[in-house]
Design an enzyme around this catalytic site. Structure first.
Site, PDB file in Angstrom:
ATOM      1  N   GLU A 144       0.829  -1.213   0.000  1.00 52.85           N
ATOM      2  CA  GLU A 144       0.000   0.000   0.000  1.00 52.85           C
ATOM      3  C   GLU A 144       0.862   1.262   0.000  1.00 52.85           C
ATOM      4  OE1 GLU A 144      -2.941  -0.386  -0.739  1.00 52.85           O
ATOM      5  OE2 GLU A 144      -3.099  -2.534  -0.294  1.00 52.85           O
ATOM      6  N   HIS A 147       1.953   1.898  -3.462  1.00 52.90           N
ATOM      7  CA  HIS A 147       0.911   2.582  -4.245  1.00 52.90           C
ATOM      8  C   HIS A 147       1.026   4.102  -4.062  1.00 52.90           C
ATOM      9  CE1 HIS A 147      -1.505  -0.383  -6.213  1.00 52.90           C
ATOM     10  NE2 HIS A 147      -1.865  -1.015  -5.112  1.00 52.90           N
ATOM     11  N   GLU A 226      -0.926  -2.870  -9.814  1.00 49.42           N
ATOM     12  CA  GLU A 226      -0.811  -3.888  -8.766  1.00 49.42           C
ATOM     13  C   GLU A 226       0.515  -4.627  -8.872  1.00 49.42           C
ATOM     14  OE1 GLU A 226      -2.759  -4.263  -6.159  1.00 49.42           O
ATOM     15  OE2 GLU A 226      -3.947  -2.596  -6.935  1.00 49.42           O
TER      16      GLU A 226
END
EC number: 3.4.24.-
Length: 295
Positions: A144, A147, A226
């Site tokens: 995360e 990201h 991803e």
């Protein structure tokens, strides 16, 4: 497939609403987009406008839809470890410390969102904390944070803005051409001779068709990001930890996140055909890490 259909419907609804507003403004101000340049400018304003409004509201919407509680003062050792882990990873990744939150859900999942790299939120589910080891949770957090460091939220917004723009633009151009042909108007294309219920109906029809095609582009980018976030996590904590976390996710159900948050979770939903998936299949993500791809 039902979840994917709802996700598509939400995005198409945004475009249709923008379309209605745009047509009302055209009628009120007497704008006739005979110029394709003028039409493209207005399509870009509405296409990017809706996408960036969603981006600015992303943290608020995420907290509201999941009931996530931001850890302002850790209540226990587990929360303290979460905050410290994210802080260390953010420092390594070169981004400002995100808000860290926990939301109540039995499924193991996590997401990151926010309007920028330095104004972000990382949230994990209670199910993830219960079902994963510390090493696996650490890998999920690193995914995360990656990201955030990759600027994925902003990039996805830009892509959505571009496709929205062309959906709005092309729908009107093609609707004008078809409407002119149906009326036997040979004076030109675009909005010349357009207007009325027939033209507006054609606009909505083409926006739905083009919108469905456009989402394939958005889904493709979502899958690629991803892979990149997995690779970023591998660099932060090591590939074996990330592979172990993905294997743990294979044991659970498909994502139960709200459809508005679907693309932001570490685990997506299944669909008939990868083209309609926001996330690559977990086995492909594991294989990419094992083979050192996307590093």
């Amino acid at each position: 497939m039902k979840r994917v259909a709802l996700f598509l419907a939400t995005n198409l609804a945004v475009i249709v609403v923008l379309s209605i507003v745009l047509n009302i403004l055209m009628a009120v101000f007497g704008i006739d987009f005979a110029s394709y340049t003028g039409l493209l400018v207005f399509a870009a304003l509405f296409g990017f406008g809706g996408a960036f409004i969603s981006l600015m509201m992303s943290k608020w919407m995420a907290k509201r839809s999941t009931g996530a509680r931001v850890i302002e003062q850790p209540r226990n050792d587990a929360e303290r470890w979460l905050v410290e882990t994210v802080a260390n990873q953010a420092k390594k990744a070169g981004v400002k410390m995100p808000e860290v939150a926990i939301y109540d859900s039995p499924e193991p999942n996590a997401f990151a969102t926010g309007p920028s790299k330095n104004d972000s939120l990382v949230a994990v589910s209670t199910g993830l904390l219960r079902s994963m080891s510390k090493d696996e949770v650490e890998a999920v957090l690193a995914h995360e944070v990656s990201h955030v460091a990759n600027g994925d939220m902003v990039t996805l917004t830009l892509i959505q803005g571009v496709v929205n723009t062309f959906v709005i633009f092309l729908a009107r151009v093609l609707a004008g051409l078809v409407n002119n042909a149906l009326r036997g108007n040979q004076s030109g294309g675009g909005r010349h001779g357009g207007g009325g219920f027939a033209y507006f109906g054609l606009v909505i029809l083409f926006e739905i068709l083009f919108g469905m095609l456009a989402q394939i582009i958005v889904f493709y980018f979502s899958r690629q990001r991803e892979y990149r976030a997995d690779a970023g996590a591998a660099r932060l904590v090591g590939p074996q930890k990330m592979i172990a976390a993905l294997r743990r996710l294979q044991q659970g159900r498909e994502s139960q996140l709200d459809d508005r948050m679907l693309a932001f979770g570490i685990k997506g939903k299944l669909a008939k055909g990868e083209l309609m998936m926001t996330h690559p299949p977990l086995e492909k993500r594991i294989a990419a890490l094992q083979q050192g791809r996307y590093s």
